[in-house]
Design an enzyme around this catalytic site. Sequence first.
Site, PDB file in Angstrom:
ATOM      1  N   GLU A  84       0.242  -1.209   0.313  1.00 59.29           N
ATOM      2  CA  GLU A  84       0.352  -0.502   0.064  1.00 59.29           C
ATOM      3  C   GLU A  84       0.630   1.188  -0.460  1.00 59.29           C
ATOM      4  O   GLU A  84       0.262   2.648  -0.221  1.00 59.29           O
ATOM      5  CB  GLU A  84      -1.170   0.207   1.088  1.00 59.29           C
ATOM      6  CG  GLU A  84      -1.952  -1.141   1.497  1.00 59.29           C
ATOM      7  CD  GLU A  84      -1.645  -1.848   2.087  1.00 59.29           C
ATOM      8  OE1 GLU A  84      -0.592  -2.504   2.245  1.00 59.29           O
ATOM      9  OE2 GLU A  84      -2.544  -2.883   2.369  1.00 59.29           O
ATOM     10  N   LYS A 136      26.725  -0.230  13.344  1.00 61.37           N
ATOM     11  CA  LYS A 136      26.167  -1.441  12.947  1.00 61.37           C
ATOM     12  C   LYS A 136      25.173  -0.892  11.096  1.00 61.37           C
ATOM     13  O   LYS A 136      25.120  -0.624  10.594  1.00 61.37           O
ATOM     14  CB  LYS A 136      25.893  -2.840  12.776  1.00 61.37           C
ATOM     15  CG  LYS A 136      26.348  -3.596  12.641  1.00 61.37           C
ATOM     16  CD  LYS A 136      25.901  -5.423  13.226  1.00 61.37           C
ATOM     17  CE  LYS A 136      26.348  -6.367  12.581  1.00 61.37           C
ATOM     18  NZ  LYS A 136      26.166  -7.810  13.512  1.00 61.37           N
ATOM     19  N   CYS A 143     -19.562  13.314  26.248  1.00 63.19           N
ATOM     20  CA  CYS A 143     -20.487  12.571  24.614  1.00 63.19           C
ATOM     21  C   CYS A 143     -21.289  11.564  24.953  1.00 63.19           C
ATOM     22  O   CYS A 143     -21.585  11.930  26.131  1.00 63.19           O
ATOM     23  CB  CYS A 143     -19.309  12.849  23.960  1.00 63.19           C
ATOM     24  SG  CYS A 143     -20.416  12.421  22.382  1.00 63.19           S
ATOM     25  N   HIS A 177     -15.750  16.922  22.508  1.00 63.48           N
ATOM     26  CA  HIS A 177     -14.631  16.282  23.507  1.00 63.48           C
ATOM     27  C   HIS A 177     -13.372  17.353  24.174  1.00 63.48           C
ATOM     28  O   HIS A 177     -12.531  17.154  22.905  1.00 63.48           O
ATOM     29  CB  HIS A 177     -14.016  15.146  22.030  1.00 63.48           C
ATOM     30  CG  HIS A 177     -15.262  13.876  21.731  1.00 63.48           C
ATOM     31  ND1 HIS A 177     -15.387  13.057  23.106  1.00 63.48           N
ATOM     32  CD2 HIS A 177     -16.496  14.065  21.158  1.00 63.48           C
ATOM     33  CE1 HIS A 177     -15.448  12.399  22.310  1.00 63.48           C
ATOM     34  NE2 HIS A 177     -17.220  12.719  21.396  1.00 63.48           N
ATOM     35  N   GLU A 237     -10.839  16.380  26.029  1.00 64.21           N
ATOM     36  CA  GLU A 237      -9.586  16.032  25.421  1.00 64.21           C
ATOM     37  C   GLU A 237      -8.673  16.026  24.105  1.00 64.21           C
ATOM     38  O   GLU A 237      -7.622  16.983  24.574  1.00 64.21           O
ATOM     39  CB  GLU A 237      -9.579  14.076  25.810  1.00 64.21           C
ATOM     40  CG  GLU A 237     -10.544  13.341  24.346  1.00 64.21           C
ATOM     41  CD  GLU A 237     -11.777  13.882  24.383  1.00 64.21           C
ATOM     42  OE1 GLU A 237     -12.578  14.613  25.143  1.00 64.21           O
ATOM     43  OE2 GLU A 237     -12.629  12.795  23.843  1.00 64.21           O
TER      44      GLU A 237
HETATM   45  N1  GLN Z   1     -22.480   7.911  20.262  1.00 62.19           N
HETATM   46  C1  GLN Z   1     -23.591   8.922  20.489  1.00 62.19           C
HETATM   47  C2  GLN Z   1     -24.121   9.916  19.749  1.00 62.19           C
HETATM   48  O1  GLN Z   1     -23.862  10.065  18.611  1.00 62.19           O
HETATM   49  C3  GLN Z   1     -22.008   9.156  21.613  1.00 62.19           C
HETATM   50  C4  GLN Z   1     -21.025   9.800  20.787  1.00 62.19           C
HETATM   51  C5  GLN Z   1     -19.015  10.213  21.333  1.00 62.19           C
HETATM   52  O2  GLN Z   1     -19.654   9.285  22.490  1.00 62.19           O
HETATM   53  N2  GLN Z   1     -18.909   9.975  20.781  1.00 62.19           N
HETATM   54  O3  GLN Z   1     -24.379  11.109  19.732  1.00 62.19           O
END
Ligand code: GLN
Length: 539
Positions: A153, A226, A383, A508, A510
């Site tokens: 690939e 090496k 989420c 999110h 994070e």
């Molecule tokens: N499954 C849930 C949604 O689609 C949460 C998504 C997630 O946690 N990233 O809203």
Amino acid sequence: MGNTQKTRYIFVTGGVISGLGKGITAASIGAVLKARGIKVSMQKLDVYLNVDAGLLNPREHGECFVTKDGAETDLDLGHYERFLDEEFTSDSSVMSGRILLNLINAERSGYFRGDDVQIVPHLTSEIEKYVMKAGEGSDIHIVEIGGTVGDIESDAFLEAVRQMALNHPGRCAFVHVVYVPYISTSKEFKTKPAQNSMRDLRGIGIMPDIVAVRAEGPLPDYVRDKISLFGGLPKEAVVMLPNADTVYRVPRTLYDSGIGWIFFKKFGMTPKEPAMAKWDKLIEAATTKYKDTVRIGVIAKYLDNEDTYLSVIEALRAAAWHNQVNLAFDWVDAEKIEKHGAGSLSQYDGLLVPGGFGSRGLEGMVACARYAMDNQLPYLGICLGMQMAVVAAARKAGLEDAISSEVQPGAKHPVIYIMAGQEGKESTGGTLRLGNYPCVIQKGSLAEKVYGSTDIIERHRHRYEVNQKYTEYYEKAGLSLSGKSPNGKLVEMIEHTNHPYFIGTQAHPEFKSRPDRPHVLFDGLVKAAIVRQQKSATA
Ligand code: GLN
């Protein structure tokens, strides 16, 4: 830098095996160059025929990282953002399928006017265009090529970058990352696989400027000799990267090896004095044994691959270092909680329920949220983790069949329901609500206190949302909808009003956390966990 009107390119390839830490190596090269005052951009070229990482199974492929402009990418983008402290865009993550799709669409529209469309030159020059675009405006653009040299690939990508070196003389450098295994019975490091891989690379027409050697432990000098001999490159160009106590040590190791000068000489650049203090501080923060330890339970449903939650764990770690405590986290299997109840959670100082998709383990997550709610246990729901906290609250307030329509389409009380316009798209790629969206936070809320602001922007990746039809139930259980989209239609954040730290976000956070600057929601969780622990110690 005045002497860099034109972008230079560093291509990072890998040999011998996958999973070598090529992404961390590429990101660390970027970090060292940035510490020298150079404007660096980064890009991953992935060899899979997928169009993006959105539909890849997290169990096999690890976390799906999301950029601010909503690209669903490979987790290496997360390393790039954390190491360079920059936000990249969809230009920085390209999978084969995306390039091929554009090429084929162009062919269908008649763009090629009857010409044969070929891997060389059409696909390769298309790859070059993607690389040039992502590197625009940078002094140095670092491109990591996925896969292992020798994989069928990666051929088109390697050919494309080989041609780039021809087209842009003096502006392209190559770094090859290899693995040197240790054979414990004969107590020897074996360089043969690395030699073979360097030969494969030469066969394609690429001579590496630097070879980075990954190994399980410190390497003896004969390995360098090496690799230098068989690779045909000076000893100074062979850099040893044995496993490190923290990944954030890799920039320091690379800096100390002096390899930056190989690039500067080749590119004719004069770098600034290095600013490595940030990395030394981070190494110290990450490797110090602190007096206190907080225990955080991470309620997970993809337990066979910890990379699935990579950015979440990095954010938790950063928050622990920032608060000068050790982090002890356990993976708590959501399905086990479902079967055996939430009693075992009492051992933790805080809980984190991260994102996820599908119905497996959801009841376990609801049970965890309920336990945290009822026991004043700090809770951060991300989420899916926020959505399940809403289900728990609605049920607590008497709506016993409250559920998410992700689990039960057509449910009677869908407290989490599908967003307008998302129906029927449940298994299609690139259709979630993705990337940066603003949120307006209620004045006087915990969210406002934590963020220190009422207007925030976070990255998203979801299809379902909180159903505000049931708000009275959430409120009855003590939940407040403390953050909403500017038009008030989407719920972005929730919190418990009578709890030390019970907070959830549809986004999110994070992805925006940095090793030396933890995201405030993670910092808040660790701070609340420390308070809880101190209280229970004095109780
Ligand atoms: N499954 C849930 C949604 O689609 C949460 C998504 C997630 O946690 N990233 O809203």
